[in-house]
Design a protein around this motif. Structure first.
Motif: not given
Length: 438
Positions: A213-215, A333-336, A420-431
């Motif tokens: 996680d770069p952040n 693995c790909a499923e958050p 955790v940014d709940t709005r971005l958590a799943k989209s971050r996961y994919a990346d």
């Protein structure tokens, strides 16, 4: 070393907590006068990092100087004991727990060793480490403090220090979770700092790094003050939950560990029940904060209920980790997966990245890559009803506040703030999730 049974000094945790409290009250005034040095350092911050030779984020170390020697220490919130491998522990034999260490503490004629005070740490599945207590002077990010108690390890079972990943343990647990205190009345590090008047406030805070996680490439241990950026945040504080050390006497409650109340579980938006607690008359479910545990460990019934709500393909397997007798889960693995924990009445989302154990074993089944999840089952943890390990602690900023400089005259409290940014958590996961794969 990272399983629910891997609690340093657990053999002594079952000594009656009333005895520990007696020692606390009867010796406190003597301890405070050990060093009449009341220089206050308003904040001492140590950068925390994942060791460069580590392939996962189960370990998180800070550099501390002991008698002028820099050693990398792994942070544990579940034990009050600190110890370090000494130069007398074999670093060249692969059968030695000190194998491959390049940063040990070298004993010389000036080292103050207490030869009659033997130390033995329970490392769960990894075995045991033994040594002798010593009194050292520590430099913690510029903060000088004397009369620091630490064990110098001269013999350890294989895997104790993970082939040189770290050279010792920095115990940030309470004195009631300290062999050194219960047996020899040697205060843990934080207690020493507070009773010597070294800190402006009797507290410390933790923010942990996350692999891939770069952040969150680095973390921070802050002593005496929390990090400035969090001072204006809406941190939720609650008293540390007291509980009994014995199933046979649930009415005898003590402040035994950094513990919270687990009030609810929610998996991918679906709430599942939490088992009643075993260690309080009101059956409140007690979860112990443990940075030494790589997983969140739940009672088997709770674990199964959570796993049933995973999205995508799942598989429950018997754990193969040292010291563990429970189950673990594998998922696509790909499923958050979104696990939420209701702690002291407030909901906290575990970052989906933390639900995938970094660089753990994985397998491909019918073209689908399966990864190990960050939760496991345990029916009889050594202490508490469940364990909140690193998946939880990487997702929250935690504050450990003793509330008073005379220690335990007020109930200590824990502060929690979601990272955790709940709005971005799943989209971050994919990346980012592939960064956590081997």
């Amino acid at each position: 070393m990272q399983q629910p049974g891997n609690w340093f000094g657990t053999a002594t945790l079952y000594i009656a907590f009333a005895l520990a409290l007696f020692w606390t009250l009867s010796t406190l005034s003597q301890v405070e006068n050990l060093v009449p040095d009341h220089e206050v350092v308003y904040a001492s911050q140590l950068l925390m990092h994942i060791p460069p030779n580590s392939t996962n984020d189960a370990y998180h170390v800070v550099s501390v100087k002991l008698d002028g020697q820099s050693v990398p220490l792994n942070i544990y919130t579940s034990t009050g004991d600190s110890f370090v491998a000494s130069g007398q522990c074999d670093v060249s034999d692969p059968k030695s727990g000190c194998y491959a260490l390049d940063a040990v503490f070298n004993i010389d004629e000036n080292t103050m060793i207490h030869h009659g005070q033997k130390f033995e740490a329970d490392l769960g599945g990894a075995g045991r480490a033994t040594g002798q207590l010593a009194t050292l002077r520590a430099n913690i990010s510029g903060l000088e403090v004397g009369n620091v108690s630490a064990a110098l390890i001269d013999n350890a079972m294989p895997g104790s220090f993970q082939n040189g990943t770290f050279a010792g343990i920095l115990g940030l647990g309470m004195r009631t979770a300290s062999t050194q205190w219960l047996q020899f009345q040697k205060l843990p590090l934080v207690d020493t700092l507070i009773t010597q008047g070294k800190l402006a406030k009797p507290l410390f805070s933790l923010r942990f790094p996350r692999l891939g996680d770069p952040n969150a490439m680095a973390g921070v241990l802050s002593l005496g003050e929390i990090e400035p950026e969090f001072m204006v945040k809406p941190i939720k504080y609650s008293d540390v939950v007291q509980f009994s050390s014995s199933l046979d006497n649930v009415d005898s409650l003590s402040t035994a560990a950094w513990a919270v109340s687990l009030d609810g579980l929610r998996m991918n938006g679906v709430e599942v029940p939490v088992s009643p607690g075993r260690l309080r008359p009101d059956t409140k479910h007690v979860s112990v904060i443990d940075s030494g545990s790589s997983n969140i460990y739940l009672p088997t019934s709770d674990f199964k209920a959570v796993v049933e709500k995973f999205e995508g393909k799942t598989e429950v397997r018997q754990s193969t980790s040292q010291g563990s007798t429970g189950d673990e889960v594998y998922f696509e693995c790909a499923e958050p997966q979104s696990l939420e924990l209701k702690v002291n009445g407030n909901w906290y989302l575990v970052d989906p990245l933390d639900m995938l154990v970094s660089h753990s074993s994985n397998s491909t089944e019918n073209g689908t890559m399966m990864c190990r999840g960050g939760i496991g089952s345990v029916d009889s943890p050594k202490i508490g009803d469940s364990v909140l390990g690193m998946p939880f602690l990487r997702s929250v900023f935690t504050i450990y506040d003793y509330m008073s400089t005379d220690m335990f005259s007020k109930s200590p409290r824990l502060g929690l703030l979601s990272l955790v940014d709940t709005r971005l958590a799943k989209s971050r996961y994919a990346d980012l999730y592939t960064n956590r794969l081997p």
